[in-house]
Write an enzyme that holds these catalytic residues in place. Sequence first.
Site, PDB file in Angstrom:
ATOM      1  N   ASP A  51      26.682  -2.430  19.695  1.00  0.00           N
ATOM      2  CA  ASP A  51      27.941  -2.103  20.363  1.00  0.00           C
ATOM      3  C   ASP A  51      27.883  -0.708  20.977  1.00  0.00           C
ATOM      4  O   ASP A  51      27.624   0.279  20.286  1.00  0.00           O
ATOM      5  CB  ASP A  51      29.089  -2.165  19.354  1.00  0.00           C
ATOM      6  CG  ASP A  51      30.409  -1.711  19.945  1.00  0.00           C
ATOM      7  OD1 ASP A  51      30.972  -2.468  20.756  1.00  0.00           O
ATOM      8  OD2 ASP A  51      30.876  -0.608  19.600  1.00  0.00           O
ATOM      9  N   TYR A  56      30.492   7.008  24.876  1.00  0.00           N
ATOM     10  CA  TYR A  56      29.820   7.501  23.663  1.00  0.00           C
ATOM     11  C   TYR A  56      28.792   8.575  24.017  1.00  0.00           C
ATOM     12  O   TYR A  56      27.868   8.332  24.797  1.00  0.00           O
ATOM     13  CB  TYR A  56      29.151   6.366  22.909  1.00  0.00           C
ATOM     14  CG  TYR A  56      30.121   5.410  22.233  1.00  0.00           C
ATOM     15  CD1 TYR A  56      31.469   5.731  22.073  1.00  0.00           C
ATOM     16  CD2 TYR A  56      29.689   4.183  21.746  1.00  0.00           C
ATOM     17  CE1 TYR A  56      32.355   4.861  21.464  1.00  0.00           C
ATOM     18  CE2 TYR A  56      30.568   3.304  21.116  1.00  0.00           C
ATOM     19  CZ  TYR A  56      31.895   3.639  20.984  1.00  0.00           C
ATOM     20  OH  TYR A  56      32.766   2.770  20.375  1.00  0.00           O
ATOM     21  N   LYS A  96      43.483  12.641  30.688  1.00  0.00           N
ATOM     22  CA  LYS A  96      42.883  11.488  30.023  1.00  0.00           C
ATOM     23  C   LYS A  96      43.743  10.264  30.318  1.00  0.00           C
ATOM     24  O   LYS A  96      44.968  10.321  30.257  1.00  0.00           O
ATOM     25  CB  LYS A  96      42.808  11.715  28.515  1.00  0.00           C
ATOM     26  CG  LYS A  96      42.157  10.556  27.765  1.00  0.00           C
ATOM     27  CD  LYS A  96      42.090  10.824  26.266  1.00  0.00           C
ATOM     28  CE  LYS A  96      41.472   9.627  25.546  1.00  0.00           C
ATOM     29  NZ  LYS A  96      41.400   9.829  24.084  1.00  0.00           N
ATOM     30  N   SER A 157      39.248  -4.467  23.175  1.00  0.00           N
ATOM     31  CA  SER A 157      39.274  -3.602  22.007  1.00  0.00           C
ATOM     32  C   SER A 157      40.663  -2.996  21.891  1.00  0.00           C
ATOM     33  O   SER A 157      41.278  -2.635  22.900  1.00  0.00           O
ATOM     34  CB  SER A 157      38.216  -2.494  22.151  1.00  0.00           C
ATOM     35  OG  SER A 157      38.168  -1.681  21.009  1.00  0.00           O
ATOM     36  N   ASN A 158      41.168  -2.918  20.665  1.00  0.00           N
ATOM     37  CA  ASN A 158      42.466  -2.290  20.391  1.00  0.00           C
ATOM     38  C   ASN A 158      43.632  -3.006  21.084  1.00  0.00           C
ATOM     39  O   ASN A 158      44.604  -2.368  21.491  1.00  0.00           O
ATOM     40  CB  ASN A 158      42.443  -0.808  20.792  1.00  0.00           C
ATOM     41  CG  ASN A 158      41.338  -0.047  20.101  1.00  0.00           C
ATOM     42  OD1 ASN A 158      41.304   0.044  18.879  1.00  0.00           O
ATOM     43  ND2 ASN A 158      40.387   0.487  20.870  1.00  0.00           N
ATOM     44  N   GLN A 179      38.028  -5.872  19.186  1.00  0.00           N
ATOM     45  CA  GLN A 179      37.574  -4.856  18.244  1.00  0.00           C
ATOM     46  C   GLN A 179      38.760  -3.972  17.848  1.00  0.00           C
ATOM     47  O   GLN A 179      39.389  -3.336  18.689  1.00  0.00           O
ATOM     48  CB  GLN A 179      36.468  -4.015  18.884  1.00  0.00           C
ATOM     49  CG  GLN A 179      35.661  -3.206  17.887  1.00  0.00           C
ATOM     50  CD  GLN A 179      34.449  -2.552  18.524  1.00  0.00           C
ATOM     51  OE1 GLN A 179      34.395  -1.326  18.642  1.00  0.00           O
ATOM     52  NE2 GLN A 179      33.472  -3.349  18.934  1.00  0.00           N
ATOM     53  N   LEU A 227      33.805   1.362   7.355  1.00  0.00           N
ATOM     54  CA  LEU A 227      33.433   2.050   6.112  1.00  0.00           C
ATOM     55  C   LEU A 227      34.405   3.177   5.765  1.00  0.00           C
ATOM     56  O   LEU A 227      34.181   3.924   4.809  1.00  0.00           O
ATOM     57  CB  LEU A 227      32.008   2.604   6.207  1.00  0.00           C
ATOM     58  CG  LEU A 227      30.896   1.545   6.100  1.00  0.00           C
ATOM     59  CD1 LEU A 227      29.555   2.148   6.506  1.00  0.00           C
ATOM     60  CD2 LEU A 227      30.814   0.978   4.690  1.00  0.00           C
ATOM     61  N   GLY A 280      28.234   2.459  11.975  1.00  0.00           N
ATOM     62  CA  GLY A 280      27.781   3.448  12.940  1.00  0.00           C
ATOM     63  C   GLY A 280      26.839   4.499  12.392  1.00  0.00           C
ATOM     64  O   GLY A 280      26.495   5.443  13.106  1.00  0.00           O
ATOM     65  N   ARG A 286      21.079   3.967   4.778  1.00  0.00           N
ATOM     66  CA  ARG A 286      22.449   3.472   4.722  1.00  0.00           C
ATOM     67  C   ARG A 286      22.605   2.188   5.529  1.00  0.00           C
ATOM     68  O   ARG A 286      23.402   1.321   5.176  1.00  0.00           O
ATOM     69  CB  ARG A 286      23.425   4.541   5.218  1.00  0.00           C
ATOM     70  CG  ARG A 286      24.848   4.287   4.705  1.00  0.00           C
ATOM     71  CD  ARG A 286      25.755   5.449   4.982  1.00  0.00           C
ATOM     72  NE  ARG A 286      27.042   5.247   4.315  1.00  0.00           N
ATOM     73  CZ  ARG A 286      28.211   5.634   4.806  1.00  0.00           C
ATOM     74  NH1 ARG A 286      28.269   6.256   5.960  1.00  0.00           N
ATOM     75  NH2 ARG A 286      29.323   5.423   4.140  1.00  0.00           N
TER      76      ARG A 286
END
Length: 316
Positions: A51, A56, A96, A157-158, A179, A227, A280, A286
Amino acid sequence: MEDYFADASRLVYGCMGLGGDWDSSPVTAAHIKQAEDVIETALDNGITVFDHADIYTLGKAEQAFGQVLKNTPSLRDKMILQSKCAIRFADDAGPKRYDFSAAWITGSVEDILQRLNIEQLDVLLLHRPDPLMELDEVATAISDLQASGKIKHLGVSNMHGHQINYLQSALGTPVVANQLEMSLAFRDWLEDGITTNSAHNRQMGYAPGTLEYCMMNNVQLQAWGSLAQGKFTGGKAEFEEDVATAALVSEMAAEYGVSAEAIVLGWLMRHPANIQPVIGTTNLTRIRNCVQANSVNLSREHWYALLESARGSDVP
């Protein structure tokens, strides 16, 4: 509707941590090596969905990942690649904002493909709802992107169920994923259903019916923040119930013979909505710990014990 993710991995690797810092510094050989190690570890442990989002590390996550694919093109056939667009940061043109204009969506996809060094994106996700969305304009843009072979499927997403339903009404292609933030710590998606007809429900920041809409229409639920920033697996606990829940997670991890991460993710995966947690971490150990969630099947009693511990009270 076809369930596009039926054969996908139960875990998604979220690439937000790749590419270095959120600044204009260039992608380095170390960033590319990190991405390579993460990709190989994920694939070796059965994670096939990756993803991204165009924002990012300001595009560098996709650049680093794309360089790995350029160096080893055969990796592309082993994965499902998704990326998100439509969040714009403040710039000379304005503050933004979110942008579902056809020009922005189309241009974003072309830039994503270039950074990832691929010809087609498996899933494009619209990152956050744009209040100024023109429905027909979005539908045309998505149709053109599919016709040109630049994207295979569309997700969001959202978004809540009503927004997806409205978007779907104009599309000639199914919305295949949604998502949302979902975790043992962030439980509004769950609390809404069990606190209906109570005063507590008035404080819920979740649109009723979203879970059910996605389940009924084969919209794959993907959980970002799954998490909970590690607060139950060795990270910083904010509240007394977090400390108690972390201890309970540790006890269950010992009982099931898995990592603490596997218990926290297994709690999400135990829900019948078939939730795909997005992880992530760039820590390879992990990642392996998270994959152990595939072997966890929490009992109903353990699932409710974790819920009551995390919420700090009995269920109603």
